[in-house]
Scaffold this motif. Structure first.
Motif, PDB file in Angstrom:
ATOM      1  N   THR A 159      -9.674  12.953   8.731  1.00 58.00           N
ATOM      2  CA  THR A 159      -8.867  13.356   7.257  1.00 58.00           C
ATOM      3  C   THR A 159      -7.730  12.786   7.203  1.00 58.00           C
ATOM      4  OG1 THR A 159      -9.820  15.630   7.964  1.00 58.00           O
ATOM      5  CG2 THR A 159      -8.190  15.604   6.278  1.00 58.00           C
ATOM      6  N   ARG A 160      -6.979  12.307   8.478  1.00 54.71           N
ATOM      7  CA  ARG A 160      -5.605  11.703   8.448  1.00 54.71           C
ATOM      8  C   ARG A 160      -5.968  10.387   7.631  1.00 54.71           C
ATOM      9  NH1 ARG A 160      -4.447  12.210  13.173  1.00 54.71           N
ATOM     10  NH2 ARG A 160      -3.177  14.107  12.796  1.00 54.71           N
ATOM     11  N   ALA A 161      -6.811   9.497   8.152  1.00 54.12           N
ATOM     12  CA  ALA A 161      -7.194   8.414   7.554  1.00 54.12           C
ATOM     13  C   ALA A 161      -7.444   8.329   6.063  1.00 54.12           C
ATOM     14  CB  ALA A 161      -8.565   7.662   8.321  1.00 54.12           C
ATOM     15  N   TYR A 162      -8.142   9.262   5.775  1.00 54.82           N
ATOM     16  CA  TYR A 162      -8.289   9.685   4.229  1.00 54.82           C
ATOM     17  C   TYR A 162      -7.053   9.696   3.556  1.00 54.82           C
ATOM     18  CZ  TYR A 162     -10.520  11.462  -0.238  1.00 54.82           C
ATOM     19  OH  TYR A 162     -10.782  11.716  -1.637  1.00 54.82           O
ATOM     20  N   PHE A 163      -6.187  10.693   4.071  1.00 56.63           N
ATOM     21  CA  PHE A 163      -4.634  11.063   3.342  1.00 56.63           C
ATOM     22  C   PHE A 163      -4.099   9.644   3.433  1.00 56.63           C
ATOM     23  CE2 PHE A 163      -4.991  15.710   4.680  1.00 56.63           C
ATOM     24  CZ  PHE A 163      -5.916  15.892   3.941  1.00 56.63           C
ATOM     25  N   ASN A 164      -3.825   8.943   4.700  1.00 61.56           N
ATOM     26  CA  ASN A 164      -3.137   7.877   4.292  1.00 61.56           C
ATOM     27  C   ASN A 164      -3.540   6.829   3.292  1.00 61.56           C
ATOM     28  OD1 ASN A 164      -1.133   8.270   6.413  1.00 61.56           O
ATOM     29  ND2 ASN A 164      -2.520   7.713   8.128  1.00 61.56           N
ATOM     30  N   ALA A 165      -4.900   6.774   3.326  1.00 61.84           N
ATOM     31  CA  ALA A 165      -5.219   5.622   2.267  1.00 61.84           C
ATOM     32  C   ALA A 165      -4.757   6.166   0.874  1.00 61.84           C
ATOM     33  CB  ALA A 165      -7.130   5.928   2.193  1.00 61.84           C
ATOM     34  N   LEU A 166      -4.990   7.557   0.534  1.00 58.34           N
ATOM     35  CA  LEU A 166      -4.479   7.950  -0.657  1.00 58.34           C
ATOM     36  C   LEU A 166      -3.037   7.800  -0.869  1.00 58.34           C
ATOM     37  CD1 LEU A 166      -6.183  11.478  -0.930  1.00 58.34           C
ATOM     38  CD2 LEU A 166      -6.808   9.389  -2.204  1.00 58.34           C
ATOM     39  N   THR A 167      -2.082   8.047   0.274  1.00 65.08           N
ATOM     40  CA  THR A 167      -0.618   7.912   0.089  1.00 65.08           C
ATOM     41  C   THR A 167      -0.298   6.331   0.151  1.00 65.08           C
ATOM     42  OG1 THR A 167      -0.664   9.838   1.837  1.00 65.08           O
ATOM     43  CG2 THR A 167       1.373   8.197   1.497  1.00 65.08           C
ATOM     44  N   ASP A 168      -1.220   5.497   0.576  1.00 65.30           N
ATOM     45  CA  ASP A 168      -0.578   4.030   0.423  1.00 65.30           C
ATOM     46  C   ASP A 168      -1.452   3.456  -0.854  1.00 65.30           C
ATOM     47  OD1 ASP A 168       0.834   4.062   2.370  1.00 65.30           O
ATOM     48  OD2 ASP A 168      -0.866   3.725   4.126  1.00 65.30           O
ATOM     49  N   LEU A 169      -2.033   4.250  -1.641  1.00 63.45           N
ATOM     50  CA  LEU A 169      -2.740   3.903  -2.863  1.00 63.45           C
ATOM     51  C   LEU A 169      -3.856   2.812  -2.828  1.00 63.45           C
ATOM     52  CD1 LEU A 169       0.891   3.647  -5.120  1.00 63.45           C
ATOM     53  CD2 LEU A 169      -0.933   5.290  -4.871  1.00 63.45           C
ATOM     54  N   LYS A 170      -4.617   2.889  -1.600  1.00 62.67           N
ATOM     55  CA  LYS A 170      -5.699   1.992  -1.256  1.00 62.67           C
ATOM     56  C   LYS A 170      -6.798   2.063  -2.366  1.00 62.67           C
ATOM     57  CE  LYS A 170      -4.011   0.722   2.726  1.00 62.67           C
ATOM     58  NZ  LYS A 170      -3.352  -0.885   2.772  1.00 62.67           N
ATOM     59  N   MET A 171      -6.862   2.911  -3.417  1.00 71.34           N
ATOM     60  CA  MET A 171      -7.685   2.969  -4.498  1.00 71.34           C
ATOM     61  C   MET A 171      -7.248   2.184  -5.571  1.00 71.34           C
ATOM     62  SD  MET A 171      -5.129   5.121  -5.069  1.00 71.34           S
ATOM     63  CE  MET A 171      -5.353   6.759  -3.967  1.00 71.34           C
ATOM     64  N   LEU A 172      -5.930   1.669  -5.513  1.00 68.75           N
ATOM     65  CA  LEU A 172      -5.707   0.648  -6.582  1.00 68.75           C
ATOM     66  C   LEU A 172      -5.784  -0.832  -6.150  1.00 68.75           C
ATOM     67  CD1 LEU A 172      -2.424   2.533  -7.687  1.00 68.75           C
ATOM     68  CD2 LEU A 172      -4.785   2.908  -8.603  1.00 68.75           C
ATOM     69  N   PRO A 173      -5.507  -1.772  -7.165  1.00 69.29           N
ATOM     70  CA  PRO A 173      -5.755  -3.209  -6.700  1.00 69.29           C
ATOM     71  C   PRO A 173      -4.421  -3.373  -5.861  1.00 69.29           C
ATOM     72  CG  PRO A 173      -5.940  -2.789  -9.195  1.00 69.29           C
ATOM     73  CD  PRO A 173      -5.739  -1.473  -8.568  1.00 69.29           C
ATOM     74  N   TYR A 174      -4.712  -4.517  -5.128  1.00 66.62           N
ATOM     75  CA  TYR A 174      -3.642  -4.950  -4.096  1.00 66.62           C
ATOM     76  C   TYR A 174      -2.219  -5.091  -4.632  1.00 66.62           C
ATOM     77  CZ  TYR A 174      -1.187  -6.966  -0.506  1.00 66.62           C
ATOM     78  OH  TYR A 174      -0.090  -7.274   0.631  1.00 66.62           O
ATOM     79  N   GLN A 193      -0.795  -1.640  -4.884  1.00 65.86           N
ATOM     80  CA  GLN A 193      -0.431  -1.202  -3.467  1.00 65.86           C
ATOM     81  C   GLN A 193       0.894  -1.882  -3.025  1.00 65.86           C
ATOM     82  OE1 GLN A 193      -3.657  -1.594  -0.865  1.00 65.86           O
ATOM     83  NE2 GLN A 193      -5.351  -1.541  -2.488  1.00 65.86           N
ATOM     84  N   PHE A 194       1.089  -2.957  -3.058  1.00 65.98           N
ATOM     85  CA  PHE A 194       2.131  -3.683  -2.674  1.00 65.98           C
ATOM     86  C   PHE A 194       3.481  -3.317  -3.198  1.00 65.98           C
ATOM     87  CE2 PHE A 194       5.184  -7.430  -2.817  1.00 65.98           C
ATOM     88  CZ  PHE A 194       5.165  -7.715  -1.327  1.00 65.98           C
ATOM     89  N   LEU A 195       3.228  -3.336  -4.560  1.00 62.72           N
ATOM     90  CA  LEU A 195       4.580  -3.050  -5.647  1.00 62.72           C
ATOM     91  C   LEU A 195       4.812  -1.423  -5.259  1.00 62.72           C
ATOM     92  CD1 LEU A 195       3.784  -4.767  -8.846  1.00 62.72           C
ATOM     93  CD2 LEU A 195       5.682  -5.417  -7.073  1.00 62.72           C
ATOM     94  N   PHE A 196       4.183  -0.349  -5.276  1.00 60.03           N
ATOM     95  CA  PHE A 196       4.413   0.974  -5.205  1.00 60.03           C
ATOM     96  C   PHE A 196       4.040   1.842  -4.104  1.00 60.03           C
ATOM     97  CE2 PHE A 196       3.470  -0.463  -9.660  1.00 60.03           C
ATOM     98  CZ  PHE A 196       4.770  -0.465 -10.342  1.00 60.03           C
ATOM     99  N   GLY A 197       3.201   0.993  -3.318  1.00 55.75           N
ATOM    100  CA  GLY A 197       2.796   1.627  -1.949  1.00 55.75           C
ATOM    101  C   GLY A 197       3.890   2.558  -1.078  1.00 55.75           C
ATOM    102  N   GLY A 198       4.829   1.684  -0.783  1.00 57.26           N
ATOM    103  CA  GLY A 198       6.057   2.210  -0.090  1.00 57.26           C
ATOM    104  C   GLY A 198       6.627   3.250  -0.851  1.00 57.26           C
ATOM    105  N   VAL A 199       7.074   3.098  -2.237  1.00 56.84           N
ATOM    106  CA  VAL A 199       7.847   4.207  -2.855  1.00 56.84           C
ATOM    107  C   VAL A 199       6.959   5.528  -2.924  1.00 56.84           C
ATOM    108  CG1 VAL A 199       8.599   4.914  -5.014  1.00 56.84           C
ATOM    109  CG2 VAL A 199       9.064   2.717  -4.105  1.00 56.84           C
TER     110      VAL A 199
END
Length: 288
Positions: free
Chosen positions: A194-209, A212-218
């Motif tokens: 579940t944590r791995a799934y949540f981290n993927a959502l948090t880091d915007l892994k569902m979006l184009p790279y 992810q790079f521009l907005f993932g940290g924010v």
């Protein structure tokens, strides 16, 4: 430090104690839809049956990792219908969501069992939605008048009763709700899948790279800011007093601008998705 009460937060003497969908719009701010989304998903899915039900679902058309924009639309439409829709809106959307939920089950090998029609699970999901709305309202505008807050809370039972949650399951008062919330939240444990799934959502892994790079940290910063401390710890996230001051300043600035906007702008995107649902219904298009 909280913002002072606005004039609209004072309880009008002639306002009925049973709020209406039209009146409730005064207490809903559109930015909450964009800021609190993933943090609220983590809260909801921290209840293990809900988390595994979503992660193991074979309904790919509704998966946030496959169709993030569609999932955003269906989730925000549900909130808009529950909070601002009339009874016909709620009945129509309940039927559409029920059709989607019928095929969502955990797999036979799952460590937990999930049924999307379970009223107890829906109580938790509705509680997370209310907690997130209440938290962001207080962060952005300051405390509500106590009577308004109590009436807004009772009205928010619609977040669950729009589906199968029975009205009597909703704690009767805000104090009772927060006792239930703290007690239930303390039992939540996030396991590694579940944590791995949540981290993927948090880091915007569902979006184009590039996104992810521009907005993932924010986005990770915002998600961390809006999680209850217990879930931050379960996620291994850190949050300092300096982080809190920075985020509080950002919300005060946002609120100073947004709450002075015309209602049609202040309610966006909820009003947009409610109108979209009504048009879909009128022209026979899928609602979910």
């Amino acid at each position: 430090m909280t913002a002072p009460l606005r004039k609209s937060d004072e309880y009008p003497e002639d306002l009925p104690r049973e709020l209406t969908p039209q009146q409730i719009r005064e207490y809903i701010d559109g930015p909450a839809a964009f800021l609190g989304g993933v943090a609220n998903v983590i809260m909801q899915l921290s209840l293990k049956p809900v988390g595994y039900g979503v992660m193991e679902s074979d309904v790919r058309s509704g998966s946030v990792m496959v169709h993030p924009l569609k999932r955003l639309r269906t989730t925000l439409t549900y909130i808009a219908v529950a909070m601002m829709g009339d009874e016909d809106d709620r009945i129509a959307y309940r039927e559409a969501v029920n059709t989607s939920h019928r095929s969502i089950r955990t797999k036979p090998t799952s460590p937990v069992k999930y049924n999307a029609f379970d009223p107890k699970l829906q109580l938790w999901v509705a509680s997370c939605l209310y907690w997130g709305m209440d938290d962001l309202y207080h962060r952005m505008r300051g405390p509500m008048n106590p009577e308004v807050a109590e009436d807004f809370y009772r009205y928010s039972a619609r977040l669950g009763t729009t589906l199968q949650m029975r009205a009597e399951m909703w704690p009767p008062t805000r104090d009772a709700f927060y006792a239930y919330w703290e007690q239930t939240l303390a039992t939540k444990h996030i396991d590694e899948p579940t944590r791995a799934y949540f981290n993927a959502l948090t880091d915007l892994k569902m979006l184009p790279y590039p996104l992810q790079f521009l907005f993932g940290g924010v986005h990770r910063f915002i998600v961390t800011a809006l999680l209850p401390q217990h879930l931050r710890e379960e996620m291994g996230m850190t949050w300092s007093a300096r982080d809190e001051r920075f985020f509080a300043g950002f919300l005060r600035l946002l609120s100073a601008v947004w709450t002075r906007m015309p209602t049609v702008i202040r309610l966006f995107p909820y009003n947009f998705y409610l109108t979209d649902m009504r048009l879909r219904r009128r022209f026979g298009r899928p609602l979910v």
